[in-house]
Design a protein around this motif. Sequence first.
Motif, PDB file in Angstrom:
ATOM      1  N   VAL A 198      29.962  13.614  -3.986  1.00 50.05           N
ATOM      2  CA  VAL A 198      30.645  12.327  -3.881  1.00 50.05           C
ATOM      3  C   VAL A 198      30.832  11.768  -5.278  1.00 50.05           C
ATOM      4  O   VAL A 198      29.861  11.680  -6.049  1.00 50.05           O
ATOM      5  N   VAL A 199      32.063  11.406  -5.611  1.00 46.03           N
ATOM      6  CA  VAL A 199      32.395  10.867  -6.929  1.00 46.03           C
ATOM      7  C   VAL A 199      32.766   9.394  -6.790  1.00 46.03           C
ATOM      8  O   VAL A 199      33.608   9.030  -5.955  1.00 46.03           O
ATOM      9  N   ILE A 200      32.152   8.545  -7.617  1.00 50.76           N
ATOM     10  CA  ILE A 200      32.395   7.098  -7.572  1.00 50.76           C
ATOM     11  C   ILE A 200      32.657   6.595  -8.988  1.00 50.76           C
ATOM     12  O   ILE A 200      31.726   6.466  -9.785  1.00 50.76           O
ATOM     13  N   PRO A 201      33.906   6.294  -9.345  1.00 54.38           N
ATOM     14  CA  PRO A 201      34.169   5.666 -10.648  1.00 54.38           C
ATOM     15  C   PRO A 201      33.714   4.204 -10.616  1.00 54.38           C
ATOM     16  O   PRO A 201      33.824   3.528  -9.584  1.00 54.38           O
ATOM     17  N   THR A 202      33.210   3.703 -11.745  1.00 54.51           N
ATOM     18  CA  THR A 202      32.749   2.317 -11.762  1.00 54.51           C
ATOM     19  C   THR A 202      32.809   1.732 -13.161  1.00 54.51           C
ATOM     20  O   THR A 202      32.824   2.458 -14.160  1.00 54.51           O
ATOM     21  N   ARG A 203      32.848   0.396 -13.212  1.00 50.03           N
ATOM     22  CA  ARG A 203      32.743  -0.332 -14.478  1.00 50.03           C
ATOM     23  C   ARG A 203      32.265  -1.756 -14.179  1.00 50.03           C
ATOM     24  O   ARG A 203      32.948  -2.518 -13.481  1.00 50.03           O
ATOM     25  N   ASN A 204      31.077  -2.083 -14.642  1.00 43.78           N
ATOM     26  CA  ASN A 204      30.525  -3.436 -14.500  1.00 43.78           C
ATOM     27  C   ASN A 204      30.598  -3.951 -13.066  1.00 43.78           C
ATOM     28  O   ASN A 204      31.082  -5.050 -12.796  1.00 43.78           O
ATOM     29  N   ASP A 205      30.114  -3.150 -12.132  1.00 43.95           N
ATOM     30  CA  ASP A 205      30.190  -3.493 -10.712  1.00 43.95           C
ATOM     31  C   ASP A 205      28.884  -3.105 -10.016  1.00 43.95           C
ATOM     32  O   ASP A 205      28.902  -2.568  -8.913  1.00 43.95           O
ATOM     33  N   ALA A 206      27.755  -3.399 -10.669  1.00 46.81           N
ATOM     34  CA  ALA A 206      26.472  -2.891 -10.210  1.00 46.81           C
ATOM     35  C   ALA A 206      26.109  -3.357  -8.804  1.00 46.81           C
ATOM     36  O   ALA A 206      25.527  -2.593  -8.023  1.00 46.81           O
ATOM     37  N   GLY A 207      26.435  -4.608  -8.464  1.00 45.26           N
ATOM     38  CA  GLY A 207      26.080  -5.120  -7.149  1.00 45.26           C
ATOM     39  C   GLY A 207      26.757  -4.352  -6.031  1.00 45.26           C
ATOM     40  O   GLY A 207      26.114  -3.932  -5.051  1.00 45.26           O
ATOM     41  N   MET A 208      28.058  -4.166  -6.151  1.00 43.24           N
ATOM     42  CA  MET A 208      28.781  -3.419  -5.118  1.00 43.24           C
ATOM     43  C   MET A 208      28.418  -1.940  -5.145  1.00 43.24           C
ATOM     44  O   MET A 208      28.376  -1.275  -4.107  1.00 43.24           O
ATOM     45  N   LEU A 209      28.158  -1.405  -6.328  1.00 44.27           N
ATOM     46  CA  LEU A 209      27.726  -0.014  -6.426  1.00 44.27           C
ATOM     47  C   LEU A 209      26.424   0.201  -5.655  1.00 44.27           C
ATOM     48  O   LEU A 209      26.260   1.218  -4.964  1.00 44.27           O
ATOM     49  N   ALA A 210      25.497  -0.731  -5.755  1.00 44.36           N
ATOM     50  CA  ALA A 210      24.233  -0.608  -5.036  1.00 44.36           C
ATOM     51  C   ALA A 210      24.465  -0.538  -3.533  1.00 44.36           C
ATOM     52  O   ALA A 210      23.815   0.245  -2.820  1.00 44.36           O
ATOM     53  N   ALA A 211      25.407  -1.348  -3.021  1.00 47.50           N
ATOM     54  CA  ALA A 211      25.705  -1.329  -1.589  1.00 47.50           C
ATOM     55  C   ALA A 211      26.346   0.004  -1.190  1.00 47.50           C
ATOM     56  O   ALA A 211      26.039   0.558  -0.121  1.00 47.50           O
ATOM     57  N   CYS A 212      27.232   0.525  -2.028  1.00 51.59           N
ATOM     58  CA  CYS A 212      27.868   1.808  -1.750  1.00 51.59           C
ATOM     59  C   CYS A 212      26.829   2.932  -1.717  1.00 51.59           C
ATOM     60  O   CYS A 212      26.829   3.770  -0.801  1.00 51.59           O
ATOM     61  N   LEU A 213      25.946   2.948  -2.697  1.00 52.81           N
ATOM     62  CA  LEU A 213      24.925   3.988  -2.755  1.00 52.81           C
ATOM     63  C   LEU A 213      23.936   3.875  -1.599  1.00 52.81           C
ATOM     64  O   LEU A 213      23.439   4.893  -1.091  1.00 52.81           O
TER      65      LEU A 213
END
Length: 251
Positions: free
Chosen positions: A6-21
């Motif tokens: 699973v590939v997830i691009p991100t930039r300064n989005d730690a809160g939403m990234l935590a929910a995705c993970l």
Amino acid sequence: MTTISVVIPTRNDAGMLAACLAALAGQTRPADEILVVDNASTDNTAEVCAAAGARRLAVELPGIAACTAHGFDEACSELIARLDTDSIPPADWLERVEAILEKAGPLSAVSGPGDFYGETRFARWVGESVYIPGYFWAIGWLLGHPPLFGSNFALRSGVWDRIRGSVHRGIPPVHDDLDISYQIPPDVKVIADPGLRVRVSARPLASWHSVGRRLSMAWTTFGIEFRQEGPFRRRRRRRQWERTHSRQTEP
């Protein structure tokens, strides 16, 4: 046994990234690896990745196209699934991805729609009633096959191997999903499955500014693609391949 990255691009989005993970951690069919491609974040993205056991790849080249391409390059699995940072997949998402692509064959890709959350009720309505149906219909007509929706798609690694040298990873205002969709060759089967759904934030539709930015990126992306190969020529090439292949497989 088939493997999935699973590939997830991100930039300064730690809160939403935590929910995705967290959603990926609860999958009925766990990912074999999760690659978070971090485009120079200055928040606590690194800590979120470490806590979730995700592999963080740092990319300095700006733009989501560069992030996605680098993540796909680094993926080690037979299937490569793609989510946005604000995507929240249901528990059976990877299980469904695997089943669809296993049935579809060795050169295949699949995408599905998004169920919007957050922002205003009107923004969510626009997303689900106008944006998503319009995207799949209009871009699908232009391509001659369903497009890939960046918040929710997957493809076989063999497909990426075919197009990795053609995608425009070095141009920041390029939509990676449109670019990948346009580069897909005629012999790749692309499936739009309305049952393959993820939740996705309505923030891109929250203001005219954000909508305008997305439209500007789409305009830039298609300008680049059309100079490479016009849409009508592309559609004709795909139809010719389908007719030839159909005759070859007739009993």
